[in-house]
Design a protein around this motif. Structure first.
Motif, PDB file in Angstrom:
ATOM      1  N   ASN A 294      25.872  49.785  46.908  1.00  0.00           N
ATOM      2  CA  ASN A 294      26.548  48.648  47.498  1.00  0.00           C
ATOM      3  C   ASN A 294      27.746  48.973  48.426  1.00  0.00           C
ATOM      4  OD1 ASN A 294      27.892  46.198  48.439  1.00  0.00           O
ATOM      5  ND2 ASN A 294      28.052  45.429  46.179  1.00  0.00           N
ATOM      6  N   PRO A 295      27.442  49.204  49.746  1.00  0.00           N
ATOM      7  CA  PRO A 295      28.509  49.752  50.543  1.00  0.00           C
ATOM      8  C   PRO A 295      29.954  49.233  50.339  1.00  0.00           C
ATOM      9  CG  PRO A 295      26.668  48.953  51.966  1.00  0.00           C
ATOM     10  CD  PRO A 295      26.609  48.594  50.479  1.00  0.00           C
ATOM     11  N   GLY A 296      30.105  48.108  49.660  1.00  0.00           N
ATOM     12  CA  GLY A 296      31.591  47.489  49.401  1.00  0.00           C
ATOM     13  C   GLY A 296      32.138  48.125  47.846  1.00  0.00           C
ATOM     14  N   MET A 297      30.951  48.731  47.184  1.00  0.00           N
ATOM     15  CA  MET A 297      31.183  49.138  45.871  1.00  0.00           C
ATOM     16  C   MET A 297      31.001  50.586  45.796  1.00  0.00           C
ATOM     17  SD  MET A 297      31.918  46.394  44.012  1.00  0.00           S
ATOM     18  CE  MET A 297      31.732  46.965  42.339  1.00  0.00           C
ATOM     19  N   ASP A 298      31.529  51.463  46.630  1.00  0.00           N
ATOM     20  CA  ASP A 298      31.402  52.750  46.691  1.00  0.00           C
ATOM     21  C   ASP A 298      32.740  53.331  45.813  1.00  0.00           C
ATOM     22  OD1 ASP A 298      33.521  52.702  48.469  1.00  0.00           O
ATOM     23  OD2 ASP A 298      32.736  53.975  50.020  1.00  0.00           O
ATOM     24  N   ARG A 299      32.577  54.607  45.378  1.00  0.00           N
ATOM     25  CA  ARG A 299      33.595  55.020  44.626  1.00  0.00           C
ATOM     26  C   ARG A 299      34.925  54.892  45.305  1.00  0.00           C
ATOM     27  NH1 ARG A 299      36.640  59.598  43.887  1.00  0.00           N
ATOM     28  NH2 ARG A 299      36.914  60.207  41.792  1.00  0.00           N
ATOM     29  N   ALA A 300      35.225  54.993  46.477  1.00  0.00           N
ATOM     30  CA  ALA A 300      36.403  55.100  47.079  1.00  0.00           C
ATOM     31  C   ALA A 300      36.906  53.658  47.070  1.00  0.00           C
ATOM     32  CB  ALA A 300      36.490  55.578  48.617  1.00  0.00           C
ATOM     33  N   SER A 301      36.010  52.457  47.159  1.00  0.00           N
ATOM     34  CA  SER A 301      36.525  51.318  47.163  1.00  0.00           C
ATOM     35  C   SER A 301      36.917  50.840  45.750  1.00  0.00           C
ATOM     36  CB  SER A 301      35.609  50.224  47.587  1.00  0.00           C
ATOM     37  OG  SER A 301      35.036  50.654  48.911  1.00  0.00           O
ATOM     38  N   LEU A 302      36.066  51.332  44.669  1.00  0.00           N
ATOM     39  CA  LEU A 302      36.452  51.080  43.406  1.00  0.00           C
ATOM     40  C   LEU A 302      37.681  51.667  42.833  1.00  0.00           C
ATOM     41  CD1 LEU A 302      32.832  51.641  41.732  1.00  0.00           C
ATOM     42  CD2 LEU A 302      34.198  49.289  41.953  1.00  0.00           C
ATOM     43  N   LEU A 303      37.898  53.095  43.270  1.00  0.00           N
ATOM     44  CA  LEU A 303      39.067  53.434  43.204  1.00  0.00           C
ATOM     45  C   LEU A 303      40.349  52.901  43.388  1.00  0.00           C
ATOM     46  CD1 LEU A 303      40.405  55.910  41.671  1.00  0.00           C
ATOM     47  CD2 LEU A 303      39.981  57.389  43.839  1.00  0.00           C
ATOM     48  N   GLU A 304      40.474  52.336  44.949  1.00  0.00           N
ATOM     49  CA  GLU A 304      41.314  51.849  45.375  1.00  0.00           C
ATOM     50  C   GLU A 304      41.569  50.390  44.587  1.00  0.00           C
ATOM     51  OE1 GLU A 304      43.685  51.880  47.771  1.00  0.00           O
ATOM     52  OE2 GLU A 304      43.165  53.985  47.550  1.00  0.00           O
ATOM     53  N   LYS A 305      40.423  49.531  44.363  1.00  0.00           N
ATOM     54  CA  LYS A 305      40.792  48.398  43.546  1.00  0.00           C
ATOM     55  C   LYS A 305      41.351  48.821  42.172  1.00  0.00           C
ATOM     56  CE  LYS A 305      38.274  44.237  41.780  1.00  0.00           C
ATOM     57  NZ  LYS A 305      39.235  43.497  42.494  1.00  0.00           N
ATOM     58  N   MET A 306      40.822  49.983  41.575  1.00  0.00           N
ATOM     59  CA  MET A 306      41.605  50.431  40.319  1.00  0.00           C
ATOM     60  C   MET A 306      43.160  50.453  40.496  1.00  0.00           C
ATOM     61  SD  MET A 306      38.652  52.377  38.384  1.00  0.00           S
ATOM     62  CE  MET A 306      39.882  52.846  36.930  1.00  0.00           C
ATOM     63  N   LYS A 307      43.458  51.249  41.573  1.00  0.00           N
ATOM     64  CA  LYS A 307      44.916  51.648  41.814  1.00  0.00           C
ATOM     65  C   LYS A 307      45.633  50.270  41.932  1.00  0.00           C
ATOM     66  CE  LYS A 307      44.072  56.285  43.722  1.00  0.00           C
ATOM     67  NZ  LYS A 307      44.303  57.111  44.905  1.00  0.00           N
ATOM     68  N   GLU A 308      44.981  49.298  42.727  1.00  0.00           N
ATOM     69  CA  GLU A 308      45.726  48.129  42.955  1.00  0.00           C
ATOM     70  C   GLU A 308      46.020  47.131  41.572  1.00  0.00           C
ATOM     71  OE1 GLU A 308      43.470  45.726  45.798  1.00  0.00           O
ATOM     72  OE2 GLU A 308      43.545  47.346  47.177  1.00  0.00           O
ATOM     73  N   THR A 309      45.065  47.572  40.708  1.00  0.00           N
ATOM     74  CA  THR A 309      45.099  46.597  39.355  1.00  0.00           C
ATOM     75  C   THR A 309      46.173  47.292  38.511  1.00  0.00           C
ATOM     76  OG1 THR A 309      42.835  46.006  39.822  1.00  0.00           O
ATOM     77  CG2 THR A 309      43.586  45.858  37.585  1.00  0.00           C
TER      78      THR A 309
END
Length: 146
Positions: A45-60
């Motif tokens: 899923n282009p929206g669920m790549d490692r970089a996107s997931l990492l950014e979401k975790m950092k925000e959270t």
């Protein structure tokens, strides 16, 4: 700690299910020769790549973890990266394993993660990270699906 493992497995299962569904859709749309290529879960899923997931975790987690654990921003970033890597690895490797094999592999992954944590965190800092995740899990129970 058990809640953290449960949350990790649930997130991994969700990502794996999404990746499988997208792979199935792609296989139905492409010729048989093209569909033989496997799509890694982290890029399905282009929206669920490692970089996107990492950014979401950092925000959270980042601000709260810095405040509650006393870790530096660089240490928190590293903790989040290692946790994400473990989750992605677990979601990829635990599929299709028996319960015993799954438990054994999960224990190996956790031991590897703890070894990596100990390279840049003290024992007290590791305990504070575990306490942070336990408190987060307690305050944010998984949503029940109907």
């Amino acid at each position: 700690m058990k809640k953290l493992v449960l949350l990790t497995l649930m997130a991994g299962a969700l990502m794996a299910t999404t990746a499988q569904a997208q792979t199935a859709q792609a296989a139905a749309a492409e010729p048989a020769k093209e569909s033989a290529k496997a799509t890694p879960a982290s890029t399905a899923n282009p929206g669920m790549d490692r970089a996107s997931l990492l950014e979401k975790m950092k925000e959270t987690f980042k601000a709260g973890m810095i405040e509650k654990t006393g870790l530096s921003a660089a240490q928190v970033d590293r903790v989040l990266e290692l946790n994400l890597d473990m989750r992605l690895t677990a979601s990829r490797e635990l599929q299709g394993l028996s319960d015993a094999d799954r438990s054994a592999r999960l224990a190996e992954l956790k031991a590897d993660k703890m070894k990596k944590f100990s390279e840049f965190l003290t024992a007290d800092q590791i305990k504070s990270v575990d306490a942070f995740y336990a408190e987060f899990a307690k305050n944010n129970p998984p949503k029940q699906s109907n």
